[in-house]
Design an enzyme around this catalytic site. Structure first.
Site, PDB file in Angstrom:
ATOM      1  N   SER A  83      -2.750   7.429   0.757  1.00 31.95           N
ATOM      2  CA  SER A  83      -3.023   6.919   2.124  1.00 31.95           C
ATOM      3  C   SER A  83      -2.763   8.085   3.110  1.00 31.95           C
ATOM      4  CB  SER A  83      -1.916   5.923   2.362  1.00 31.95           C
ATOM      5  OG  SER A  83      -0.391   6.492   2.411  1.00 31.95           O
TER       6      SER A  83
ATOM      7  N   TYR B  33       0.122   2.644   4.446  1.00 35.42           N
ATOM      8  CA  TYR B  33      -0.064   1.594   3.632  1.00 35.42           C
ATOM      9  C   TYR B  33       1.103   0.467   3.451  1.00 35.42           C
ATOM     10  CZ  TYR B  33      -4.356   3.036   1.466  1.00 35.42           C
ATOM     11  OH  TYR B  33      -5.813   3.537   1.216  1.00 35.42           O
ATOM     12  N   GLY B  34       2.361   0.927   3.805  1.00 35.14           N
ATOM     13  CA  GLY B  34       3.404   0.182   3.440  1.00 35.14           C
ATOM     14  C   GLY B  34       3.571  -1.017   4.137  1.00 35.14           C
TER      15      GLY B  34
ATOM     16  N   CYS C 181      -0.240   7.129  -5.324  1.00 37.18           N
ATOM     17  CA  CYS C 181       0.277   6.269  -4.256  1.00 37.18           C
ATOM     18  C   CYS C 181       0.843   4.929  -5.015  1.00 37.18           C
ATOM     19  CB  CYS C 181      -0.782   6.048  -3.364  1.00 37.18           C
ATOM     20  SG  CYS C 181      -0.315   4.829  -1.940  1.00 37.18           S
ATOM     21  N   ASN C 182       2.182   4.810  -4.950  1.00 32.42           N
ATOM     22  CA  ASN C 182       2.712   3.635  -5.624  1.00 32.42           C
ATOM     23  C   ASN C 182       2.435   2.201  -4.643  1.00 32.42           C
ATOM     24  OD1 ASN C 182       5.151   4.607  -7.222  1.00 32.42           O
ATOM     25  ND2 ASN C 182       4.837   5.963  -5.751  1.00 32.42           N
ATOM     26  N   THR C 183       2.252   2.457  -3.379  1.00 37.14           N
ATOM     27  CA  THR C 183       1.915   1.111  -2.555  1.00 37.14           C
ATOM     28  C   THR C 183       0.538   0.841  -3.011  1.00 37.14           C
ATOM     29  OG1 THR C 183       3.197   2.300  -0.873  1.00 37.14           O
ATOM     30  CG2 THR C 183       1.989   0.281  -0.227  1.00 37.14           C
TER      31      THR C 183
ATOM     32  N   CYS D 166       7.521   6.820  -3.604  1.00 35.92           N
ATOM     33  CA  CYS D 166       6.609   6.884  -2.908  1.00 35.92           C
ATOM     34  C   CYS D 166       6.200   8.371  -3.091  1.00 35.92           C
ATOM     35  CB  CYS D 166       7.059   6.496  -1.344  1.00 35.92           C
ATOM     36  SG  CYS D 166       5.716   7.142   0.030  1.00 35.92           S
ATOM     37  N   THR D 167       4.946   8.780  -3.128  1.00 39.75           N
ATOM     38  CA  THR D 167       4.556  10.007  -3.251  1.00 39.75           C
ATOM     39  C   THR D 167       4.907  10.949  -2.070  1.00 39.75           C
ATOM     40  OG1 THR D 167       2.431   9.473  -2.870  1.00 39.75           O
ATOM     41  CG2 THR D 167       2.811   9.552  -5.322  1.00 39.75           C
ATOM     42  N   HIS D 168       5.016  10.539  -1.098  1.00 35.24           N
ATOM     43  CA  HIS D 168       5.418  11.212   0.165  1.00 35.24           C
ATOM     44  C   HIS D 168       6.925  12.001   0.032  1.00 35.24           C
ATOM     45  CE1 HIS D 168       2.120   9.526   2.238  1.00 35.24           C
ATOM     46  NE2 HIS D 168       2.229  10.374   3.250  1.00 35.24           N
TER      47      HIS D 168
HETATM   48  N1  DGL Z   1       2.389   7.897  -0.653  1.00 33.95           N
HETATM   49  C1  DGL Z   1       2.201   6.469  -0.479  1.00 33.95           C
HETATM   50  C2  DGL Z   1       3.141   5.813  -1.732  1.00 33.95           C
HETATM   51  O1  DGL Z   1       3.350   6.414  -2.786  1.00 33.95           O
HETATM   52  C3  DGL Z   1       2.614   5.157   0.622  1.00 33.95           C
HETATM   53  C4  DGL Z   1       2.774   5.999   1.927  1.00 33.95           C
HETATM   54  C5  DGL Z   1       2.514   4.898   3.212  1.00 33.95           C
HETATM   55  O2  DGL Z   1       1.031   4.796   3.159  1.00 33.95           O
HETATM   56  O3  DGL Z   1       3.083   4.023   3.534  1.00 33.95           O
HETATM   57  O4  DGL Z   1       3.594   4.501  -1.609  1.00 33.95           O
END
Ligand code: DGL
Length: 274
Positions: A23, A54-55, A86-88, A201-203
């Site tokens: 995202s 995306y959360g 992205c996990n979400t 979350c990859t961030h």
């Molecule tokens: N980096 C995304 C993940 O791994 C999510 C960040 C977001 O869009 O809230 O879930």
């Protein structure tokens, strides 16, 4: 066109990129690992920044958006495989993407609950993720499947992905905000303490040093980026080890169409041209 030796990837496929998707800029934590493992590969990085974060998205609407978006991305970039970094997005739409594009290989990113359950000594594990990932059935199923012998606390954070985006662009993060977001991860029970926090979350790996600093006690912060990159490597056809590595600049695509100067500079640091 010359045939590739048995098992190796034909040269006409070698130029097809690996599409790494998130995202926002979080998927870069996966891209940098993938680059180390696959220096000869081309990549295209796609950030759906028009829809970040995306959360908080409603599930059906986000799933629909992702399926439609990938139709365009696959047609445009003709990738060898897509890494959903992205996990979400993965916990919501991996099945729908595979069903919609059966010819395409998708590598997903889902909370590293199994390795955490295997490693914990205290039996107290926390999963730090977006509110979307925390509420997914997919995440609950992972816990039921792999972590019945430990106690897993799911912690949904509304702020951390945005804090990580800001940190990567400005080099500063509000440490008190980080402290407040990670605080629920730390559980004390019957003389035991949480010893693993899954970064789901990859961030988050971008600000893990800040998290370490603000944590009430030391824990293992489990970052799955390398494992995802290894998974991608394992499913791709091998390239001969002596194949020449050409110098090239990979593309970063922002769905908003508006990567500002700071973002373009950041992309440059990752070897990408926005
Ligand atoms: N980096 C995304 C993940 O791994 C999510 C960040 C977001 O869009 O809230 O879930």
């Amino acid at each position: 066109m010359a045939e590739a030796p048995a098992g190796l990837q034909p040269s006409w496929d070698r130029d097809r990129p690996l599409l790494v998707f998130d995202s926002g800029i979080g998927g870069l934590t996966v891209l940098r690992e993938a680059r180390v493992l696959m220096p000869e590969r081309r990549f295209v990085y796609v950030a759906d920044d028009a829809a970040f974060p995306y959360g908080n998205w409603e599930e059906a609407a986000l799933r629909e958006r992702l399926v439609a978006l990938f139709g365009g991305l696959i047609a445009e970039y003709h990738p060898l495989a897509c890494v959903i970094a992205c996990n979400t997005a993965s916990t919501l739409a991996l099945d729908a993407l595979r069903a919609a594009y059966p010819e395409m290989t998708f590598v997903g990113t889902v909370p590293a609950i199994k390795p955490a359950a295997e490693r914990t000594r205290s039996g107290l594990v926390s999963v730090l993720a977006t509110p979307g990932t925390v509420k997914r059935q997919y995440t609950r199923d992972l816990i039921d499947q792999w972590a019945t012998k430990c106690e897993v606390r799911l912690v949904g954070s509304f702020q951390l992905a945005a804090l990580a985006e800001a940190y990567m662009r400005q080099g500063l993060v509000e440490e008190e905000a980080v402290r407040a977001e990670i605080a629920p991860c730390f559980v004390e029970k019957d003389g035991r303490r949480t010893d693993i926090v899954v970064l789901a979350c990859t961030h988050y790996p971008f600000i893990v040093n800040r998290m370490r600093k603000m944590a009430p006690w030391p824990v293992d912060w489990l970052d799955p980026a390398e494992a995802i990159a290894r998974r991608a490597l394992s499913i791709l056809p091998p390239i001969a080890l002596d194949a020449p590595i050409e110098r090239h600049v990979d593309a970063a695509v922002f769905t908003s169409g508006r990567a500002d100067a700071v973002t373009r500079r950041l992309m440059q640091g990752f070897g990408l041209k926005a």
